[in-house]
Design a protein around this motif. Structure first.
Motif, PDB file in Angstrom:
ATOM      1  N   TYR A 113      25.533  49.778  48.520  1.00 58.64           N
ATOM      2  CA  TYR A 113      26.709  50.505  48.068  1.00 58.64           C
ATOM      3  C   TYR A 113      26.392  51.968  47.800  1.00 58.64           C
ATOM      4  O   TYR A 113      27.131  52.871  48.179  1.00 58.64           O
ATOM      5  N   VAL A 136      35.689  52.611  42.905  1.00 61.24           N
ATOM      6  CA  VAL A 136      34.716  51.602  42.489  1.00 61.24           C
ATOM      7  C   VAL A 136      33.784  52.175  41.429  1.00 61.24           C
ATOM      8  O   VAL A 136      33.487  51.519  40.418  1.00 61.24           O
ATOM      9  N   MET A 140      33.351  50.671  37.671  1.00 64.23           N
ATOM     10  CA  MET A 140      32.059  50.213  37.181  1.00 64.23           C
ATOM     11  C   MET A 140      31.679  50.925  35.882  1.00 64.23           C
ATOM     12  O   MET A 140      31.163  50.307  34.948  1.00 64.23           O
ATOM     13  N   ASN A 168      40.722  45.382  44.363  1.00 63.69           N
ATOM     14  CA  ASN A 168      39.983  44.258  44.930  1.00 63.69           C
ATOM     15  C   ASN A 168      39.516  44.546  46.351  1.00 63.69           C
ATOM     16  O   ASN A 168      38.426  44.131  46.761  1.00 63.69           O
ATOM     17  N   PHE A 171      36.322  46.677  46.070  1.00 57.64           N
ATOM     18  CA  PHE A 171      35.149  45.903  45.635  1.00 57.64           C
ATOM     19  C   PHE A 171      34.698  44.917  46.707  1.00 57.64           C
ATOM     20  O   PHE A 171      33.491  44.721  46.909  1.00 57.64           O
ATOM     21  N   CYS A 174      32.755  46.863  49.305  1.00 61.23           N
ATOM     22  CA  CYS A 174      31.451  47.348  48.840  1.00 61.23           C
ATOM     23  C   CYS A 174      30.479  46.219  48.525  1.00 61.23           C
ATOM     24  O   CYS A 174      29.289  46.308  48.862  1.00 61.23           O
ATOM     25  N   VAL A 179      36.807  42.412  42.054  1.00 60.82           N
ATOM     26  CA  VAL A 179      36.330  43.136  40.882  1.00 60.82           C
ATOM     27  C   VAL A 179      35.932  42.178  39.761  1.00 60.82           C
ATOM     28  O   VAL A 179      34.927  42.388  39.070  1.00 60.82           O
ATOM     29  N   TRP A 182      32.634  40.490  40.547  1.00 61.08           N
ATOM     30  CA  TRP A 182      31.558  41.446  40.239  1.00 61.08           C
ATOM     31  C   TRP A 182      31.304  41.490  38.737  1.00 61.08           C
ATOM     32  O   TRP A 182      30.157  41.472  38.287  1.00 61.08           O
TER      33      TRP A 182
END
Length: 245
Positions: A113, A136, A140, A168, A171, A174, A179, A182
């Motif tokens: 990523y 993203v 994060m 979504n 994510f 990536c 999400v 993750w």
């Protein structure tokens, strides 16, 4: 290290075993996605010297150094020092296969990523990739310090200023995950550290990683590591006991 190699080969990884002075891969076309460094018995100074060698060699040949995972003794009280050296994560020794695979997957996904190597090649070529990358990153940064919060998708999208489909989609492109998948992985990673390094109860740990219901926490943990939180802690304690014999 042979045990690690065998386990990763079983998981379909391509693995090369090298000493610290054999940094150049046999196949020059093979670009490592992560490096696992055996630090057992090494001083901080020795670890830093090897990391400097890696940076010099791989940084020049690939423009970036892949993330490094350190193999550390389960009894070590100085795990924080390896993070201070720039190592991304650690794998406790003796090895637990589920933990090994999980941590390797985590650092590889994050490394891909950070380079912009999105899992979806169509997404990578899209003109919107830059804005999605920023989305993203922003998400994060918001979620990482809030692992113990109860967060809904509606609340999250309002805070970030987007909608659930875009979030979504970004994510998944990536990391291959939604999400919240993750977020679950980050919570389980934190929970594993707490199980290993603290005497907190399972209920206390579940609350610290955003699970008010410890049964739901245990189910989520088992989906990631294939063993329950209690079994994970017992396996860590058992390996400590055996290593003292």
């Amino acid at each position: 290290m042979s045990t690690i190699r065998e386990q990763l080969i079983k998981e379909k990884y391509q693995v090369e075993l090298r000493s610290s002075i054999q940094l150049k891969p046999v196949n020059p076309e093979l670009v490592p996605h992560t490096i696992i460094l055996d630090t057992l018995g090494l001083s901080t100074k020795s670890i830093k010297r090897v990391l400097d060698q890696l940076t010099t060699h791989l940084g020049h040949s690939q423009n970036t150094t892949p993330p490094v995972l350190a193999v550390v003794n389960i009894e070590s009280k100085d795990k924080q020092q390896i993070f201070n050296l720039g190592i991304k994560d650690y794998i406790s020794f003796p090895i637990i296969k589920e933990e090994l695979v999980y941590r390797v997957n985590q650092v590889i996904n994050c490394f891909n990523y950070s380079k912009g190597d999105f899992l979806n090649p169509i997404y990578e070529k899209s003109s919107s990739a830059g804005s999605e990358h920023i989305l993203v990153e922003k998400t994060m940064e918001y979620l990482t310090p809030r692992l113990n919060d109860e967060i809904t998708l509606d609340t999250l999208t309002r805070k970030i200023g987007t909608n659930r489909n875009k979030l979504n989609q970004a994510f998944k492109a990536c990391f291959g995950l939604t999400v919240f998948a993750w977020l679950r992985d980050q919570r389980m990673h934190k929970a594993a550290e707490l199980l290993e390094n603290t005497e907190l109860t399972i209920t206390q740990i579940s609350e610290q990683v955003g699970y008010p219901d410890s049964n739901n926490f245990s189910s989520s943990f088992k989906r990631i590591f294939q063993i329950s939180p209690l079994q994970y802690r017992q396996s860590k304690h058992r390996t400590v006991h055996e290593s003292k014999k």
